[in-house]
Design a protein around this motif. Sequence first.
Motif, PDB file in Angstrom:
ATOM      1  N   ILE A  97      -5.421  14.961  -1.901  1.00 32.24           N
ATOM      2  CA  ILE A  97      -4.202  14.303  -1.413  1.00 32.24           C
ATOM      3  C   ILE A  97      -4.521  13.000  -0.676  1.00 32.24           C
ATOM      4  O   ILE A  97      -3.706  12.073  -0.649  1.00 32.24           O
ATOM      5  CB  ILE A  97      -3.371  15.251  -0.514  1.00 32.24           C
ATOM      6  N   TYR A  98      -5.721  12.893  -0.120  1.00 34.44           N
ATOM      7  CA  TYR A  98      -6.100  11.631   0.523  1.00 34.44           C
ATOM      8  C   TYR A  98      -6.409  10.567  -0.525  1.00 34.44           C
ATOM      9  O   TYR A  98      -6.088   9.385  -0.336  1.00 34.44           O
ATOM     10  CB  TYR A  98      -7.285  11.858   1.460  1.00 34.44           C
ATOM     11  N   ASP A  99      -6.990  10.992  -1.636  1.00 33.70           N
ATOM     12  CA  ASP A  99      -7.199  10.063  -2.746  1.00 33.70           C
ATOM     13  C   ASP A  99      -5.855   9.553  -3.256  1.00 33.70           C
ATOM     14  O   ASP A  99      -5.680   8.349  -3.495  1.00 33.70           O
ATOM     15  CB  ASP A  99      -7.972  10.763  -3.867  1.00 33.70           C
ATOM     16  N   LEU A 100      -4.893  10.462  -3.404  1.00 37.83           N
ATOM     17  CA  LEU A 100      -3.559  10.067  -3.837  1.00 37.83           C
ATOM     18  C   LEU A 100      -2.908   9.126  -2.819  1.00 37.83           C
ATOM     19  O   LEU A 100      -2.279   8.133  -3.192  1.00 37.83           O
ATOM     20  CB  LEU A 100      -2.688  11.313  -4.035  1.00 37.83           C
ATOM     21  N   SER A 101      -3.073   9.411  -1.543  1.00 38.44           N
ATOM     22  CA  SER A 101      -2.484   8.563  -0.499  1.00 38.44           C
ATOM     23  C   SER A 101      -3.052   7.150  -0.542  1.00 38.44           C
ATOM     24  O   SER A 101      -2.323   6.158  -0.381  1.00 38.44           O
ATOM     25  CB  SER A 101      -2.728   9.182   0.884  1.00 38.44           C
ATOM     26  N   HIS A 102      -4.346   7.027  -0.778  1.00 41.03           N
ATOM     27  CA  HIS A 102      -4.956   5.700  -0.911  1.00 41.03           C
ATOM     28  C   HIS A 102      -4.424   4.980  -2.143  1.00 41.03           C
ATOM     29  O   HIS A 102      -4.210   3.756  -2.118  1.00 41.03           O
ATOM     30  CB  HIS A 102      -6.478   5.823  -0.975  1.00 41.03           C
ATOM     31  N   ARG A 103      -4.176   5.725  -3.221  1.00 36.94           N
ATOM     32  CA  ARG A 103      -3.630   5.097  -4.420  1.00 36.94           C
ATOM     33  C   ARG A 103      -2.187   4.635  -4.184  1.00 36.94           C
ATOM     34  O   ARG A 103      -1.759   3.599  -4.710  1.00 36.94           O
ATOM     35  CB  ARG A 103      -3.716   6.058  -5.607  1.00 36.94           C
ATOM     36  N   ARG A 104      -1.453   5.388  -3.376  1.00 34.80           N
ATOM     37  CA  ARG A 104      -0.104   4.955  -3.019  1.00 34.80           C
ATOM     38  C   ARG A 104      -0.168   3.660  -2.198  1.00 34.80           C
ATOM     39  O   ARG A 104       0.657   2.753  -2.386  1.00 34.80           O
ATOM     40  CB  ARG A 104       0.600   6.044  -2.214  1.00 34.80           C
ATOM     41  N   LEU A 105      -1.136   3.572  -1.280  1.00 32.32           N
ATOM     42  CA  LEU A 105      -1.319   2.336  -0.506  1.00 32.32           C
ATOM     43  C   LEU A 105      -1.681   1.172  -1.425  1.00 32.32           C
ATOM     44  O   LEU A 105      -1.140   0.066  -1.288  1.00 32.32           O
ATOM     45  CB  LEU A 105      -2.429   2.533   0.533  1.00 32.32           C
ATOM     46  N   ALA A 106      -2.615   1.421  -2.334  1.00 31.69           N
ATOM     47  CA  ALA A 106      -3.063   0.352  -3.234  1.00 31.69           C
ATOM     48  C   ALA A 106      -1.905  -0.160  -4.091  1.00 31.69           C
ATOM     49  O   ALA A 106      -1.818  -1.356  -4.388  1.00 31.69           O
ATOM     50  CB  ALA A 106      -4.197   0.862  -4.121  1.00 31.69           C
ATOM     51  N   ALA A 107      -1.007   0.743  -4.482  1.00 32.96           N
ATOM     52  CA  ALA A 107       0.153   0.339  -5.281  1.00 32.96           C
ATOM     53  C   ALA A 107       1.075  -0.588  -4.505  1.00 32.96           C
ATOM     54  O   ALA A 107       1.849  -1.354  -5.095  1.00 32.96           O
ATOM     55  CB  ALA A 107       0.929   1.573  -5.744  1.00 32.96           C
ATOM     56  N   LEU A 108       0.972  -0.540  -3.166  1.00 34.15           N
ATOM     57  CA  LEU A 108       1.753  -1.439  -2.305  1.00 34.15           C
ATOM     58  C   LEU A 108       0.978  -2.706  -1.953  1.00 34.15           C
ATOM     59  O   LEU A 108       1.431  -3.519  -1.149  1.00 34.15           O
ATOM     60  CB  LEU A 108       2.140  -0.718  -1.006  1.00 34.15           C
ATOM     61  N   GLY A 109      -0.209  -2.845  -2.551  1.00 36.88           N
ATOM     62  CA  GLY A 109      -1.033  -4.011  -2.271  1.00 36.88           C
ATOM     63  C   GLY A 109      -1.824  -3.909  -0.991  1.00 36.88           C
ATOM     64  O   GLY A 109      -2.284  -4.917  -0.445  1.00 36.88           O
ATOM     65  N   ARG A 110      -2.018  -2.686  -0.468  1.00 34.21           N
ATOM     66  CA  ARG A 110      -2.725  -2.486   0.798  1.00 34.21           C
ATOM     67  C   ARG A 110      -3.889  -1.516   0.571  1.00 34.21           C
ATOM     68  O   ARG A 110      -3.768  -0.309   0.785  1.00 34.21           O
ATOM     69  CB  ARG A 110      -1.776  -1.938   1.867  1.00 34.21           C
ATOM     70  N   ASP A 111      -4.995  -2.033   0.099  1.00 30.66           N
ATOM     71  CA  ASP A 111      -6.196  -1.228  -0.128  1.00 30.66           C
ATOM     72  C   ASP A 111      -7.013  -1.242   1.164  1.00 30.66           C
ATOM     73  O   ASP A 111      -7.832  -2.129   1.400  1.00 30.66           O
ATOM     74  CB  ASP A 111      -7.004  -1.803  -1.296  1.00 30.66           C
ATOM     75  N   LEU A 112      -6.792  -0.260   2.022  1.00 31.05           N
ATOM     76  CA  LEU A 112      -7.304  -0.301   3.384  1.00 31.05           C
ATOM     77  C   LEU A 112      -8.513   0.589   3.598  1.00 31.05           C
ATOM     78  O   LEU A 112      -8.639   1.665   3.008  1.00 31.05           O
ATOM     79  CB  LEU A 112      -6.207   0.135   4.363  1.00 31.05           C
ATOM     80  N   ASN A 113      -9.387   0.132   4.494  1.00 28.55           N
ATOM     81  CA  ASN A 113     -10.489   0.953   4.968  1.00 28.55           C
ATOM     82  C   ASN A 113      -9.952   2.061   5.863  1.00 28.55           C
ATOM     83  O   ASN A 113      -8.974   1.873   6.580  1.00 28.55           O
ATOM     84  CB  ASN A 113     -11.476   0.069   5.739  1.00 28.55           C
ATOM     85  N   ASN A 114     -10.613   3.232   5.845  1.00 29.90           N
ATOM     86  CA  ASN A 114     -10.141   4.357   6.650  1.00 29.90           C
ATOM     87  C   ASN A 114     -10.062   4.036   8.143  1.00 29.90           C
ATOM     88  O   ASN A 114      -9.274   4.647   8.874  1.00 29.90           O
ATOM     89  CB  ASN A 114     -11.038   5.578   6.435  1.00 29.90           C
ATOM     90  N   ALA A 115     -10.868   3.107   8.600  1.00 32.04           N
ATOM     91  CA  ALA A 115     -10.855   2.744  10.021  1.00 32.04           C
ATOM     92  C   ALA A 115      -9.540   2.096  10.436  1.00 32.04           C
ATOM     93  O   ALA A 115      -9.216   2.052  11.625  1.00 32.04           O
ATOM     94  CB  ALA A 115     -12.010   1.792  10.330  1.00 32.04           C
ATOM     95  N   ARG A 116      -8.760   1.624   9.457  1.00 35.35           N
ATOM     96  CA  ARG A 116      -7.486   0.977   9.755  1.00 35.35           C
ATOM     97  C   ARG A 116      -6.295   1.915   9.536  1.00 35.35           C
ATOM     98  O   ARG A 116      -5.152   1.475   9.512  1.00 35.35           O
ATOM     99  CB  ARG A 116      -7.317  -0.276   8.891  1.00 35.35           C
ATOM    100  N   ILE A 117      -6.585   3.207   9.367  1.00 36.73           N
ATOM    101  CA  ILE A 117      -5.533   4.197   9.102  1.00 36.73           C
ATOM    102  C   ILE A 117      -5.517   5.228  10.222  1.00 36.73           C
ATOM    103  O   ILE A 117      -6.567   5.663  10.700  1.00 36.73           O
ATOM    104  CB  ILE A 117      -5.779   4.895   7.746  1.00 36.73           C
TER     105      ILE A 117
END
Length: 290
Positions: free
Chosen positions: A207-227
């Motif tokens: 589910i964390y992989d999916l959550s990162h993909r949801r972020l990337a779809a919004l143009g926000r490919d973020l490092n975990n330190a910023r979450i």
Amino acid sequence: MTRIIQSLAEISEPYDALFCDLWGCVHNGLEPFAEAVAALRAFRAGGGVVVLVTNAPRHRASVEQQLAQIGLPEDCWDTVATSGDSARAAMFTGAIGSKVWFMGESHDRSFFDPLALIEDPVDIRETPLDEAEGIVCCGPFDPHADPAELRPQLLYAKQKGLPLLCANPDIVVDRGESREWCAGAIAALYTEMGGQSLYFGKPHPPIYDLSHRRLAALGRDLNNARILAVGDGIHTDIRGALGEDIDSLLITGGLAAAETKTVTQPEPEALNAYIEKEMVTPTYAIGFLR
């Protein structure tokens, strides 16, 4: 050492996104929490992204419909990642075979809706337990009944070697003032009996992989330190965040309200005793999201 804070705004500056739990943090299954809505709106107004990360055993569209029904404003979140979608992807790629026995309530049957993202999906067919190759568990048939009542079916399934796909790792959830059993309680019982349970929601990685993909779809490919992960489940939301090296905010007024003696805020000694007992340490804690 967990820091008790007064508001999300107090610690939000280092974070560009929230992985925010829903039930017990943003709503109680019946209505939204006004202070939580205001806090999420303020975070977004400052440029942050809110990903609602939920162990709901249904797909994103179904959860979004539920949120609209209970009146959660669309302007306090950006996107949704569900345990159901992670588990559905596994089912349609054949993780538990093509003939499955379903456990859950009638509203959970959206789990079987087509999933266009999977190429050549397995043709899934619901069958009686004695014909099944695997089990789809979205929850108990009766959320108020003791999961142990399902022991006969689970024993039969274990003897057949059936894998159980757990669409919601939560053990319990509070709907208003009523506590209900979730799929995680059944999966835990099945594992205890010697069966094989497959998990896809918090605290497990899919589910964390999916959550990162949801972020990337919004143009926000973020490092975990910023979450920042926000949730009231110490063994789901907080343990999962620790596993992903993500800072976390424990909402103590949810599932752990009694243990942390939360009225408006947790009592520090009770919070420390709870953390020590559960052996999971959040970065921050607050009574309610605000």
